[in-house]
Design a protein around this motif. Structure first.
Motif, PDB file in Angstrom:
ATOM      1  N   ILE A   1       7.830   6.883 -16.939  1.00 42.81           N
ATOM      2  CA  ILE A   1       8.182   5.997 -15.825  1.00 42.81           C
ATOM      3  C   ILE A   1       8.970   4.825 -16.406  1.00 42.81           C
ATOM      4  O   ILE A   1       8.484   4.137 -17.302  1.00 42.81           O
ATOM      5  N   ASN A   2      10.187   4.646 -15.922  1.00 40.93           N
ATOM      6  CA  ASN A   2      11.051   3.563 -16.380  1.00 40.93           C
ATOM      7  C   ASN A   2      11.512   2.750 -15.187  1.00 40.93           C
ATOM      8  O   ASN A   2      11.710   3.290 -14.090  1.00 40.93           O
ATOM      9  N   SER A   3      11.695   1.456 -15.407  1.00 42.25           N
ATOM     10  CA  SER A   3      12.230   0.601 -14.353  1.00 42.25           C
ATOM     11  C   SER A   3      13.231  -0.371 -14.952  1.00 42.25           C
ATOM     12  O   SER A   3      13.143  -0.726 -16.129  1.00 42.25           O
ATOM     13  N   TYR A   4      14.208  -0.747 -14.128  1.00 43.41           N
ATOM     14  CA  TYR A   4      15.195  -1.728 -14.563  1.00 43.41           C
ATOM     15  C   TYR A   4      15.854  -2.355 -13.339  1.00 43.41           C
ATOM     16  O   TYR A   4      15.762  -1.822 -12.229  1.00 43.41           O
ATOM     17  N   ASN A   5      16.498  -3.493 -13.558  1.00 43.41           N
ATOM     18  CA  ASN A   5      17.227  -4.174 -12.492  1.00 43.41           C
ATOM     19  C   ASN A   5      18.656  -3.655 -12.448  1.00 43.41           C
ATOM     20  O   ASN A   5      19.280  -3.480 -13.498  1.00 43.41           O
ATOM     21  N   GLU A   6      19.138  -3.426 -11.256  1.00 43.68           N
ATOM     22  CA  GLU A   6      20.529  -3.038 -11.063  1.00 43.68           C
ATOM     23  C   GLU A   6      21.057  -3.830  -9.879  1.00 43.68           C
ATOM     24  O   GLU A   6      20.615  -3.603  -8.749  1.00 43.68           O
TER      25      GLU A   6
ATOM     26  N   THR B   1       0.825  -1.208   0.000  1.00 45.76           N
ATOM     27  CA  THR B   1       0.000   0.000   0.000  1.00 45.76           C
ATOM     28  C   THR B   1       0.855   1.252   0.000  1.00 45.76           C
ATOM     29  O   THR B   1       0.538   2.221  -0.691  1.00 45.76           O
ATOM     30  N   GLU B   2       1.953   1.259   0.744  1.00 49.06           N
ATOM     31  CA  GLU B   2       2.819   2.431   0.807  1.00 49.06           C
ATOM     32  C   GLU B   2       3.458   2.714  -0.545  1.00 49.06           C
ATOM     33  O   GLU B   2       3.574   3.877  -0.953  1.00 49.06           O
ATOM     34  N   VAL B   3       3.865   1.671  -1.248  1.00 46.56           N
ATOM     35  CA  VAL B   3       4.464   1.849  -2.570  1.00 46.56           C
ATOM     36  C   VAL B   3       3.432   2.450  -3.523  1.00 46.56           C
ATOM     37  O   VAL B   3       3.739   3.362  -4.298  1.00 46.56           O
ATOM     38  N   ARG B   4       2.222   1.969  -3.459  1.00 45.00           N
ATOM     39  CA  ARG B   4       1.147   2.507  -4.299  1.00 45.00           C
ATOM     40  C   ARG B   4       0.929   3.991  -3.988  1.00 45.00           C
ATOM     41  O   ARG B   4       0.769   4.803  -4.905  1.00 45.00           O
ATOM     42  N   GLU B   5       0.938   4.355  -2.721  1.00 42.81           N
ATOM     43  CA  GLU B   5       0.754   5.757  -2.332  1.00 42.81           C
ATOM     44  C   GLU B   5       1.875   6.634  -2.881  1.00 42.81           C
ATOM     45  O   GLU B   5       1.626   7.767  -3.315  1.00 42.81           O
ATOM     46  N   VAL B   6       3.092   6.129  -2.871  1.00 38.21           N
ATOM     47  CA  VAL B   6       4.222   6.881  -3.428  1.00 38.21           C
ATOM     48  C   VAL B   6       3.978   7.172  -4.903  1.00 38.21           C
ATOM     49  O   VAL B   6       4.135   8.303  -5.365  1.00 38.21           O
ATOM     50  N   PHE B   7       3.565   6.145  -5.663  1.00 37.73           N
ATOM     51  CA  PHE B   7       3.330   6.344  -7.091  1.00 37.73           C
ATOM     52  C   PHE B   7       2.142   7.263  -7.352  1.00 37.73           C
ATOM     53  O   PHE B   7       2.199   8.107  -8.253  1.00 37.73           O
ATOM     54  N   VAL B   8       1.087   7.133  -6.586  1.00 38.13           N
ATOM     55  CA  VAL B   8      -0.072   8.024  -6.753  1.00 38.13           C
ATOM     56  C   VAL B   8       0.354   9.471  -6.513  1.00 38.13           C
ATOM     57  O   VAL B   8       0.006  10.371  -7.289  1.00 38.13           O
TER      58      VAL B   8
ATOM     59  N   SER C   1       0.423  12.327  -9.348  1.00 41.02           N
ATOM     60  CA  SER C   1      -0.449  13.470  -9.071  1.00 41.02           C
ATOM     61  C   SER C   1       0.345  14.778  -9.078  1.00 41.02           C
ATOM     62  O   SER C   1      -0.080  15.778  -9.662  1.00 41.02           O
ATOM     63  N   ASN C   2       1.508  14.772  -8.441  1.00 39.48           N
ATOM     64  CA  ASN C   2       2.350  15.972  -8.418  1.00 39.48           C
ATOM     65  C   ASN C   2       2.841  16.322  -9.813  1.00 39.48           C
ATOM     66  O   ASN C   2       2.910  17.500 -10.181  1.00 39.48           O
ATOM     67  N   ALA C   3       3.185  15.308 -10.604  1.00 32.57           N
ATOM     68  CA  ALA C   3       3.633  15.562 -11.970  1.00 32.57           C
ATOM     69  C   ALA C   3       2.513  16.198 -12.797  1.00 32.57           C
ATOM     70  O   ALA C   3       2.751  17.163 -13.534  1.00 32.57           O
ATOM     71  N   VAL C   4       1.315  15.687 -12.663  1.00 26.32           N
ATOM     72  CA  VAL C   4       0.170  16.256 -13.386  1.00 26.32           C
ATOM     73  C   VAL C   4      -0.067  17.702 -12.948  1.00 26.32           C
ATOM     74  O   VAL C   4      -0.277  18.589 -13.793  1.00 26.32           O
ATOM     75  N   ASP C   5      -0.003  17.968 -11.661  1.00 24.36           N
ATOM     76  CA  ASP C   5      -0.199  19.331 -11.156  1.00 24.36           C
ATOM     77  C   ASP C   5       0.876  20.286 -11.669  1.00 24.36           C
ATOM     78  O   ASP C   5       0.630  21.485 -11.824  1.00 24.36           O
ATOM     79  N   ALA C   6       2.084  19.782 -11.919  1.00 25.27           N
ATOM     80  CA  ALA C   6       3.189  20.615 -12.390  1.00 25.27           C
ATOM     81  C   ALA C   6       3.111  20.891 -13.887  1.00 25.27           C
ATOM     82  O   ALA C   6       3.931  21.623 -14.429  1.00 25.27           O
TER      83      ALA C   6
ATOM     84  N   ILE D   1      13.503   2.552 -10.199  1.00 24.13           N
ATOM     85  CA  ILE D   1      12.352   3.147 -10.864  1.00 24.13           C
ATOM     86  C   ILE D   1      12.610   4.639 -10.981  1.00 24.13           C
ATOM     87  O   ILE D   1      12.894   5.312  -9.988  1.00 24.13           O
ATOM     88  N   LYS D   2      12.522   5.147 -12.208  1.00 29.23           N
ATOM     89  CA  LYS D   2      12.735   6.574 -12.457  1.00 29.23           C
ATOM     90  C   LYS D   2      11.445   7.183 -12.976  1.00 29.23           C
ATOM     91  O   LYS D   2      10.798   6.636 -13.859  1.00 29.23           O
ATOM     92  N   VAL D   3      11.082   8.327 -12.404  1.00 30.06           N
ATOM     93  CA  VAL D   3       9.892   9.065 -12.824  1.00 30.06           C
ATOM     94  C   VAL D   3      10.349  10.437 -13.293  1.00 30.06           C
ATOM     95  O   VAL D   3      11.086  11.130 -12.587  1.00 30.06           O
TER      96      VAL D   3
END
Length: 69
Positions: free
Chosen positions: A27-32, A2-9, A13-18, A38-40
């Motif tokens: 949004i990109n993700s990869y294994n390192e 749930t916390e991870v979902r809240e971070v993404f929401v 949301s902040n990106a849309v407001d900006a 995860i980069k936003v």
């Protein structure tokens, strides 16, 4: 989870407001090694140096409209 979902929401949301006139959110993700990275990125107006200096303050709230999710 749930916390991870809240971070993404909140990030999205902040990106849309900006981007009041529209824009792009990427949004990109990869294994390192043994981690998932995860980069936003958005094409919004960005943050001032003053806000960036405070970005890791707990419960930093800069919005004057809406509510935190």
């Amino acid at each position: 989870m749930t916390e991870v979902r809240e971070v993404f929401v909140n990030l999205i949301s902040n990106a849309v407001d900006a981007m009041p006139n529209g824009g792009k959110i990427e949004i990109n993700s990869y294994n390192e090694d043994k981690y998932v990275v995860i980069k936003v990125k958005d094409t919004g107006i960005g943050m001032s140096k003053e806000v960036l200096a405070r970005i890791f303050e707990p419960f930093l709230q800069l919005k004057t409209k809406g509510a935190m999710v």
